[in-house]
Motif scaffolding. Structure first.
Motif, short mmCIF file in Angstrom:
data_model
loop_
_atom_site.label_atom_id
_atom_site.label_comp_id
_atom_site.label_asym_id
_atom_site.label_seq_id
_atom_site.Cartn_x
_atom_site.Cartn_y
_atom_site.Cartn_z
N GLY A 17 0.80 -1.21 0.00
CA GLY A 17 0.00 0.00 0.00
C GLY A 17 0.84 1.26 0.00
O GLY A 17 0.34 2.33 -0.35
N LEU A 18 2.12 1.15 0.39
CA LEU A 18 2.98 2.34 0.34
C LEU A 18 3.37 2.64 -1.11
O LEU A 18 3.58 1.72 -1.90
N PRO A 19 3.50 3.92 -1.48
CA PRO A 19 3.97 4.25 -2.82
C PRO A 19 5.45 3.90 -2.97
O PRO A 19 6.19 3.88 -1.98
N PRO A 20 5.89 3.60 -4.21
CA PRO A 20 7.26 3.13 -4.44
C PRO A 20 8.35 4.04 -3.86
O PRO A 20 9.32 3.53 -3.30
N ASP A 21 8.20 5.36 -3.94
CA ASP A 21 9.28 6.22 -3.45
C ASP A 21 9.39 6.16 -1.93
O ASP A 21 10.46 6.26 -1.36
N GLU A 22 8.24 5.95 -1.29
CA GLU A 22 8.22 5.78 0.17
C GLU A 22 8.95 4.49 0.55
O GLU A 22 9.69 4.43 1.53
N ILE A 23 8.74 3.46 -0.26
CA ILE A 23 9.38 2.16 0.00
C ILE A 23 10.90 2.30 -0.16
O ILE A 23 11.66 1.77 0.64
N VAL A 24 11.35 3.05 -1.18
CA VAL A 24 12.78 3.30 -1.34
C VAL A 24 13.33 3.97 -0.08
O VAL A 24 14.41 3.61 0.41
N ARG A 25 12.59 4.90 0.46
CA ARG A 25 13.05 5.62 1.67
C ARG A 25 13.13 4.70 2.89
O ARG A 25 13.88 4.98 3.82
N THR A 26 12.36 3.61 2.91
CA THR A 26 12.48 2.68 4.03
C THR A 26 13.77 1.87 3.91
O THR A 26 14.19 1.22 4.87
N GLY A 27 14.38 1.87 2.70
CA GLY A 27 15.66 1.17 2.53
C GLY A 27 15.56 -0.11 1.73
O GLY A 27 16.51 -0.89 1.69
#
Ligand code: ADP
Ligand code: ADP
Length: 231
Positions: free
Chosen positions: A73-83
């Motif tokens: 459910g998170l957007p891809p750029d948010e997922i990148v920020r999680t690492g």
């Protein structure tokens, strides 16, 4: 750091590309995700990274937890920020941009100073790229392009690096070089690696643990050395 439990992913509401995927990747470990063409490996990676096409591929069930946090459910750029970062199959560079410009694109989550430091880190990891920094990436060899693609993913300093068939079509020599660097990221920096490969022998040779998918299901898993012996 990454735990998938009974993940299901469906395309067009009908195609059950992933029926039951449960797997884990620990810090500082290399995990191979193996299986024949169409088994659901790429779809699994895309599901983790949130890059299934909207209204096409959809996560229908299960859990994807990264560092204690649900990713679905998170957007891809948010997922990148999680690492959690993926290098897609086929590399997908900006062919008209130079090596350095491609790297810069991967550093969008970072400050200028951090990006600069990270670029230097990428060049130290891939010495082959140093005198290619102003070369347009479309002119690079397949192996060099793969190095740029991995380097671009490393620009966000990921904790988990997911590689989709990174050695597809590459010469054995370059494959070995890339695998050596991947192993170093894992052993030295404690990065978790999820490696999708069709070449099971090669992948298991550097992996700690392996999973085999068939028809959307994880059908077998175990320590890589044990899997290698049983093959
Ligand atoms: P693998 O990576 O193991 O080769 P994929 O995840 O690419 O497998 O594909 C799993 C299944 O999902 C296959 O049957 C494939 O044809 C189907 N598939 C993949 N992408 C799409 C899509 N965008 N739309 C519909 N079906 C897809
Ligand atoms: P990938 O392994 O990255 O999916 P492929 O070469 O299998 O790469 O597929 C190329 C593109 O077509 C991808 O975007 C994939 O999602 C899509 N695709 C794959 N299989 C199907 C399918 N059966 N129907 C529709 N699109 C598909």
């Amino acid at each position: 750091m990454l735990n998938l439990t009974n993940v299901q992913i469906v395309y067009d509401n009908t195609i059950e590309a992933v029926r039951e995927a449960s797997l884990s990747v620990g810090k500082g470990s290399i995990v191979a995700l193996l299986g024949s063409n169409g088994a659901g490996k790429s779809t699994t990676l895309k599901g983790i990274c949130g890059v299934l096409y909207p209204e096409d591929g959809e996560i229908k069930g299960g859990q994807i937890i990264f560092e204690g946090r649900p990713l679905a459910g998170l957007p891809p750029d948010e997922i990148v920020r999680t690492g959690a970062v993926m290098v897609p199959e086929g590399r997908r560079l900006f062919d008209q941009l130079t090596v350095e410009e491609n790297l810069v694109m991967g550093g969008y989550t970072r400050s200028r100073a951090d990006a600069k430091r990270q670029i230097d880190m990428v060049y130290s990891l891939f010495p082959r790229l140093v005198n290619k920094r102003t070369t347009v990436s479309g002119y690079l060899s397949g192996g060099e392009q793969q190095m740029v693609a991995i380097g671009r993913a490393l620009m966000s300093a990921p904790k988990l690096l997911m590689l989709d068939e990174p050695t597809l079509g590459l010469a054995p020599q370059i494959t070995e070089e890339i695998f050596e660097i991947v192993a170093r990221l894992c052993r030295q920096d404690g990065m978790g690696i999820l490696l999708v490969e069709q070449n099971a022998q090669m992948a298991l040779a550097i992996a700690d643990y392996g999973y085999i998918m068939e028809n959307g299901r994880v059908v077998l898993d175990g320590p890589a050395d044990k899997m290698l012996r049983n093959e």
